[in-house]
Every structure is written in C-alpha cells, then in structure tokens.
Write a protein that holds these residues in place. Structure first.
Motif, PDB file in Angstrom:
ATOM      1  N   ASN A 158     -11.721   0.885  -9.210  1.00  0.00           N
ATOM      2  CA  ASN A 158     -10.984  -0.308  -9.005  1.00  0.00           C
ATOM      3  C   ASN A 158     -10.135  -0.896 -10.094  1.00  0.00           C
ATOM      4  N   ALA A 159     -10.365  -0.128 -11.401  1.00  0.00           N
ATOM      5  CA  ALA A 159      -9.408  -0.236 -12.400  1.00  0.00           C
ATOM      6  C   ALA A 159      -8.086   0.175 -12.455  1.00  0.00           C
ATOM      7  N   LYS A 160      -7.764   1.146 -11.392  1.00  0.00           N
ATOM      8  CA  LYS A 160      -6.666   1.529 -11.051  1.00  0.00           C
ATOM      9  C   LYS A 160      -6.086   1.183  -9.637  1.00  0.00           C
ATOM     10  N   ASN A 161      -6.868   0.267  -8.988  1.00  0.00           N
ATOM     11  CA  ASN A 161      -6.444  -0.068  -7.704  1.00  0.00           C
ATOM     12  C   ASN A 161      -6.164   1.227  -6.668  1.00  0.00           C
ATOM     13  N   THR A 162      -7.022   2.300  -6.670  1.00  0.00           N
ATOM     14  CA  THR A 162      -6.731   3.461  -6.160  1.00  0.00           C
ATOM     15  C   THR A 162      -7.968   3.780  -5.287  1.00  0.00           C
ATOM     16  N   VAL A 163      -7.633   4.444  -4.058  1.00  0.00           N
ATOM     17  CA  VAL A 163      -8.704   5.125  -3.227  1.00  0.00           C
ATOM     18  C   VAL A 163      -8.172   6.414  -3.091  1.00  0.00           C
ATOM     19  N   CYS A 164      -9.225   7.279  -3.086  1.00  0.00           N
ATOM     20  CA  CYS A 164      -8.855   8.821  -2.804  1.00  0.00           C
ATOM     21  C   CYS A 164      -9.494   9.390  -1.688  1.00  0.00           C
ATOM     22  N   LEU A 165      -9.032  10.428  -0.948  1.00  0.00           N
ATOM     23  CA  LEU A 165      -9.656  11.048   0.131  1.00  0.00           C
ATOM     24  C   LEU A 165      -9.523  12.463  -0.499  1.00  0.00           C
ATOM     25  N   GLN A 166     -10.649  13.255  -0.788  1.00  0.00           N
ATOM     26  CA  GLN A 166     -10.603  14.577  -0.899  1.00  0.00           C
ATOM     27  C   GLN A 166     -10.949  15.199   0.172  1.00  0.00           C
ATOM     28  N   MET A 167     -10.308  16.248   0.822  1.00  0.00           N
ATOM     29  CA  MET A 167     -10.421  16.994   2.099  1.00  0.00           C
ATOM     30  C   MET A 167     -10.253  18.375   1.818  1.00  0.00           C
ATOM     31  N   ASN A 168     -11.605  18.931   2.232  1.00  0.00           N
ATOM     32  CA  ASN A 168     -11.809  20.355   1.880  1.00  0.00           C
ATOM     33  C   ASN A 168     -12.206  20.889   3.381  1.00  0.00           C
ATOM     34  N   SER A 169     -12.139  22.260   3.416  1.00  0.00           N
ATOM     35  CA  SER A 169     -12.136  22.794   4.498  1.00  0.00           C
ATOM     36  C   SER A 169     -11.433  22.475   5.933  1.00  0.00           C
ATOM     37  N   LEU A 170     -10.182  22.171   5.579  1.00  0.00           N
ATOM     38  CA  LEU A 170      -9.266  21.747   6.588  1.00  0.00           C
ATOM     39  C   LEU A 170      -9.038  22.461   7.773  1.00  0.00           C
ATOM     40  N   LYS A 171      -9.052  21.762   8.820  1.00  0.00           N
ATOM     41  CA  LYS A 171      -8.855  22.539  10.230  1.00  0.00           C
ATOM     42  C   LYS A 171      -7.591  21.948  10.781  1.00  0.00           C
ATOM     43  N   PRO A 172      -7.149  22.815  11.887  1.00  0.00           N
ATOM     44  CA  PRO A 172      -5.942  22.143  12.472  1.00  0.00           C
ATOM     45  C   PRO A 172      -6.230  20.954  13.027  1.00  0.00           C
ATOM     46  N   ASP A 173      -7.381  20.597  13.540  1.00  0.00           N
ATOM     47  CA  ASP A 173      -7.743  19.304  14.211  1.00  0.00           C
ATOM     48  C   ASP A 173      -7.541  18.346  13.313  1.00  0.00           C
ATOM     49  N   ASP A 174      -7.415  18.491  11.951  1.00  0.00           N
ATOM     50  CA  ASP A 174      -7.238  17.397  10.764  1.00  0.00           C
ATOM     51  C   ASP A 174      -5.725  17.193  10.908  1.00  0.00           C
ATOM     52  N   THR A 175      -4.965  17.785  11.352  1.00  0.00           N
ATOM     53  CA  THR A 175      -3.367  17.212  11.398  1.00  0.00           C
ATOM     54  C   THR A 175      -3.110  15.827  11.811  1.00  0.00           C
TER      55      THR A 175
ATOM     56  N   ILE B  68       0.709  -1.136  -0.161  1.00  0.00           N
ATOM     57  CA  ILE B  68      -0.040  -0.107   0.056  1.00  0.00           C
ATOM     58  C   ILE B  68       0.853   1.156   0.004  1.00  0.00           C
ATOM     59  N   VAL B  69       0.647   2.136  -0.734  1.00  0.00           N
ATOM     60  CA  VAL B  69       1.466   3.407  -0.978  1.00  0.00           C
ATOM     61  C   VAL B  69       0.348   4.847  -1.035  1.00  0.00           C
ATOM     62  N   GLU B  70       0.739   5.463  -0.071  1.00  0.00           N
ATOM     63  CA  GLU B  70      -0.130   6.636   0.143  1.00  0.00           C
ATOM     64  C   GLU B  70       0.628   7.964  -0.382  1.00  0.00           C
ATOM     65  N   SER B  71      -0.141   8.885  -0.979  1.00  0.00           N
ATOM     66  CA  SER B  71       0.552  10.267  -1.406  1.00  0.00           C
ATOM     67  C   SER B  71      -0.424  11.345  -1.360  1.00  0.00           C
ATOM     68  N   GLY B  72       0.108  12.492  -1.419  1.00  0.00           N
ATOM     69  CA  GLY B  72      -0.723  13.740  -1.331  1.00  0.00           C
ATOM     70  C   GLY B  72      -0.701  14.566  -0.211  1.00  0.00           C
ATOM     71  N   GLY B  73      -0.111  14.150   0.872  1.00  0.00           N
ATOM     72  CA  GLY B  73      -0.108  15.065   2.327  1.00  0.00           C
ATOM     73  C   GLY B  73       0.649  16.206   2.001  1.00  0.00           C
ATOM     74  N   GLY B  74       0.791  17.209   2.993  1.00  0.00           N
ATOM     75  CA  GLY B  74       1.423  18.093   2.931  1.00  0.00           C
ATOM     76  C   GLY B  74       1.153  19.294   3.978  1.00  0.00           C
TER      77      GLY B  74
ATOM     78  N   LEU C 299      -5.580  13.132  -1.030  1.00  0.00           N
ATOM     79  CA  LEU C 299      -4.876  11.972  -0.590  1.00  0.00           C
ATOM     80  C   LEU C 299      -5.001  11.058  -1.503  1.00  0.00           C
ATOM     81  N   SER C 300      -4.116  10.335  -1.946  1.00  0.00           N
ATOM     82  CA  SER C 300      -4.359   8.929  -2.883  1.00  0.00           C
ATOM     83  C   SER C 300      -3.752   7.833  -2.433  1.00  0.00           C
ATOM     84  N   CYS C 301      -4.322   6.382  -2.659  1.00  0.00           N
ATOM     85  CA  CYS C 301      -3.623   5.393  -2.059  1.00  0.00           C
ATOM     86  C   CYS C 301      -3.618   4.405  -3.307  1.00  0.00           C
ATOM     87  N   THR C 302      -2.560   3.522  -3.366  1.00  0.00           N
ATOM     88  CA  THR C 302      -2.655   2.785  -4.453  1.00  0.00           C
ATOM     89  C   THR C 302      -2.207   1.338  -3.893  1.00  0.00           C
TER      90      THR C 302
END
Length: 113
Positions: A73-90, A4-10, A20-23
């Motif tokens: 499923n065709a790309k074996n990928t799951v994504c998480l779109q995160m909007n209106s981020l808050k400090p508590d999401d850190t 499992i490989v995640e990406s997209g943080g920052g 965020l993406s996960c493959t």
C-alpha cells in the motif's frame, strides 16, 4: 481518474516464472480490493487472484499453489508471482482496482517452448 499500469509480462518456457507488477495512481489504492485477471484469445476475461485491503486472498483453482498475489500500500503496487507456468497460462493479464472498476492496458504472458 485512476491510472493503472501493468508490467512484467513476456515469453517464458513451461515451468518457468514471471513476476507481474501493477501500479495505480491516486489515493484510492489502499482502500480497494485489487485483482489480477487474464484473457486468452477467443475466451472471456477471468479472475486469477484478488487481495482485499486487509489481505484476504482468493485464487482461481487453476493457479492455486503456483501463483502468489501481494500488495504494498505504501507503493500503490500489487504483484503477481507466477511459478511453474504452463502453456494454458498464456493470456493477456490485466490489473483491476475494484472500487472504481479501473483497468490497466494489460501485459502479455506467453508460455511456450
């Protein structure tokens, strides 16, 4: 062995967005519920969102209306779109393949001005 490989943080300012993406390797992805979890310093790892093989979705109350989970499923990928981020999401965000309880290495999300 599933990899499992995640990406997209920052680093993002409050109110901002990240995606965020996960493959996952192998052929199990399409057969398994996938989930995003997060762990803040000094706290336990908690579920953020899950998506089943038929598209049934659950969200933690703290992210409802702000985060969206999706899978391809065709790309074996799951994504998480995160909007209106808050400090508590850190936190470090982890991707999980439920069938084999496989985890990625995590990706850091920091919400700060």
């Amino acid at each position: 062995q599933v990899r499992i490989v995640e990406s997209g943080g920052g680093l993002v300012q409050p109110g901002g967005s990240l995606r965020l993406s996960c493959t996952a390797s192998g052929n199990i992805f399409r057969l398994s519920t996938m989930g995003w979890y997060r762990q803040a310093p000094g706290k336990q790892r908690d579920v953020v969102a899950t998506i089943s093989i038929v598209g049934t979705i659950t969200y933690a109350d703290s992210v409802k209306g702000r985060f969206t989970i999706s899978r391809d499923n065709a790309k074996n990928t799951v994504c998480l779109q995160m909007n209106s981020l808050k400090p508590d999401d850190t936190a470090v965000y982890y991707c999980n393949l439920q069938m084999t309880n496989s985890w990625g290495q995590g990706t850091q999300v920091t919400v700060s001005s």
